[in-house]
Design an enzyme around this catalytic site. Structure first.
Site, PDB file in Angstrom:
ATOM      1  N   LYS A  20       0.827  -1.216   0.000  1.00 43.54           N
ATOM      2  CA  LYS A  20       0.000   0.000   0.000  1.00 43.54           C
ATOM      3  C   LYS A  20       0.863   1.271   0.000  1.00 43.54           C
ATOM      4  CE  LYS A  20      -4.042  -2.137   2.219  1.00 43.54           C
ATOM      5  NZ  LYS A  20      -5.046  -2.001   3.317  1.00 43.54           N
ATOM      6  N   TYR A  41     -12.443  -1.924  -3.922  1.00 44.75           N
ATOM      7  CA  TYR A  41     -12.963  -2.059  -2.554  1.00 44.75           C
ATOM      8  C   TYR A  41     -14.481  -1.963  -2.482  1.00 44.75           C
ATOM      9  CZ  TYR A  41      -8.332  -2.098  -0.407  1.00 44.75           C
ATOM     10  OH  TYR A  41      -7.066  -2.441   0.002  1.00 44.75           O
ATOM     11  N   ARG A  56      -2.341 -14.639   4.754  1.00 38.67           N
ATOM     12  CA  ARG A  56      -3.019 -13.901   5.847  1.00 38.67           C
ATOM     13  C   ARG A  56      -2.221 -14.074   7.144  1.00 38.67           C
ATOM     14  NH1 ARG A  56      -7.188 -10.398   4.146  1.00 38.67           N
ATOM     15  NH2 ARG A  56      -7.266 -10.059   6.378  1.00 38.67           N
ATOM     16  N   ASN A  97      -2.128   0.190   6.686  1.00 40.42           N
ATOM     17  CA  ASN A  97      -1.597  -1.046   7.255  1.00 40.42           C
ATOM     18  C   ASN A  97      -0.701  -1.840   6.295  1.00 40.42           C
ATOM     19  OD1 ASN A  97      -3.638  -1.862   5.611  1.00 40.42           O
ATOM     20  ND2 ASN A  97      -4.805  -2.966   7.170  1.00 40.42           N
ATOM     21  N   HIS A 101      -2.334  -5.208   1.426  1.00 43.59           N
ATOM     22  CA  HIS A 101      -3.656  -5.814   1.231  1.00 43.59           C
ATOM     23  C   HIS A 101      -3.496  -7.311   1.144  1.00 43.59           C
ATOM     24  CE1 HIS A 101      -7.596  -6.773  -0.458  1.00 43.59           C
ATOM     25  NE2 HIS A 101      -6.949  -7.528  -1.324  1.00 43.59           N
ATOM     26  N   GLU A 118      -9.037 -11.000  -7.692  1.00 44.80           N
ATOM     27  CA  GLU A 118      -8.224  -9.803  -7.443  1.00 44.80           C
ATOM     28  C   GLU A 118      -6.966  -9.793  -8.310  1.00 44.80           C
ATOM     29  OE1 GLU A 118      -9.712  -8.980  -2.850  1.00 44.80           O
ATOM     30  OE2 GLU A 118      -7.634  -9.574  -3.215  1.00 44.80           O
TER      31      GLU A 118
HETATM   32  N1  UDP Z   1      -9.906  -0.423   7.111  1.00 42.30           N
HETATM   33  C1  UDP Z   1      -9.974   0.792   7.774  1.00 42.30           C
HETATM   34  N2  UDP Z   1     -10.662   0.839   8.968  1.00 42.30           N
HETATM   35  C2  UDP Z   1     -11.294  -0.245   9.501  1.00 42.30           C
HETATM   36  C3  UDP Z   1     -11.210  -1.477   8.806  1.00 42.30           C
HETATM   37  C4  UDP Z   1     -10.508  -1.534   7.620  1.00 42.30           C
HETATM   38  O1  UDP Z   1      -9.432   1.798   7.320  1.00 42.30           O
HETATM   39  O2  UDP Z   1     -11.909  -0.132  10.572  1.00 42.30           O
HETATM   40  C5  UDP Z   1      -9.154  -0.494   5.829  1.00 42.30           C
HETATM   41  C6  UDP Z   1      -7.785  -1.148   6.014  1.00 42.30           C
HETATM   42  O3  UDP Z   1      -6.864  -0.523   5.126  1.00 42.30           O
HETATM   43  C7  UDP Z   1      -8.067  -2.585   5.597  1.00 42.30           C
HETATM   44  C8  UDP Z   1      -9.077  -2.373   4.463  1.00 42.30           C
HETATM   45  O4  UDP Z   1      -9.872  -1.285   4.892  1.00 42.30           O
HETATM   46  O5  UDP Z   1      -6.900  -3.261   5.203  1.00 42.30           O
HETATM   47  C9  UDP Z   1      -9.973  -3.562   4.158  1.00 42.30           C
HETATM   48  O6  UDP Z   1     -10.585  -3.971   5.367  1.00 42.30           O
HETATM   49  P1  UDP Z   1     -10.686  -5.508   5.754  1.00 42.30           P
HETATM   50  O7  UDP Z   1     -11.591  -5.618   6.921  1.00 42.30           O
HETATM   51  O8  UDP Z   1     -11.025  -6.301   4.541  1.00 42.30           O
HETATM   52  O9  UDP Z   1      -9.197  -5.843   6.263  1.00 42.30           O
HETATM   53  P2  UDP Z   1      -8.032  -6.727   5.609  1.00 42.30           P
HETATM   54  O10 UDP Z   1      -8.678  -7.838   4.838  1.00 42.30           O
HETATM   55  O11 UDP Z   1      -7.228  -5.799   4.731  1.00 42.30           O
HETATM   56  O12 UDP Z   1      -7.236  -7.232   6.779  1.00 42.30           O
HETATM   57 MG    MG Z   2     -10.222  -7.867   3.448  1.00 39.13          MG
END
Ligand code: UDP
Ligand code: MG
Length: 139
Positions: free
Chosen positions: A9, A49, A85, A112, A115, A126
């Protein structure tokens, strides 16, 4: 071989840790099938997204993801989705385990570092979002 998509990212690209993250991926046994540095348009990020469209963080996420270059990496490995993951850790770095990509490089729950695909089906879709099949090597 199972496939999954990594996006390094904008926060991690800005921190100059592209190499460190790719080393963690290959060190974790993943094969790189495809890789490129790109900047997402706002529309690209909105589409990517789309599942999160109704979430309160959607607007900020789209702005963040299109606010600087990212590296998209198509990966292959047995059990790629689940193993990736595990390697990246929890969404919120405060909850991520020691030694994970997000523990090392994420700044916050939003910014974070990487992705990760959340299912085998989404891993395939994806990768197809960013790569034509002929851009994937050794698959
Ligand atoms: N995100 C955020 N706030 C939240 C949850 C998610 O900004 O409370 C963002 C974060 O960058 C995350 C992305 O949205 O990686 C997608 O969310 P997801 O729950 O799918 O998390 P991931 O699969 O990336 O762990
Ligand atoms: Mg996710």
């Amino acid at each position: 071989m199972e496939r999954t998509l990594c996006i390094i990212k904008p926060d991690a690209v800005r921190k100059n840790v592209i190499g460190e993250i790719i080393a963690m991926l290959t060190g974790g046994g993943f094969t790189v099938l495809g890789l490129k540095l790109i900047q997402l348009s706002g529309q690209d990020a909105e589409r990517f997204y789309e599942v999160h469209k109704e979430r309160p963080f959607y607007g900020g996420l789209v702005e963040f993801m299109s606010g600087g270059p990212v590296v998209v990496v198509a990966l292959a490995k047995e059990n790629a989705v689940a193993d990736y993951r595990k390697l990246i850790g929890a969404t919120d770095p405060a909850e991520a385990e020691e030694g994970t990509v997000r523990k090392r490089f994420a700044s916050s729950k939003g910014e974070n570092a990487v992705h990760g695909s959340d299912s085998v089906e989404n891993g395939k879709n994806e990768i197809a979002f960013f790569f034509a099949e002929r851009e994937l090597v050794g698959a």
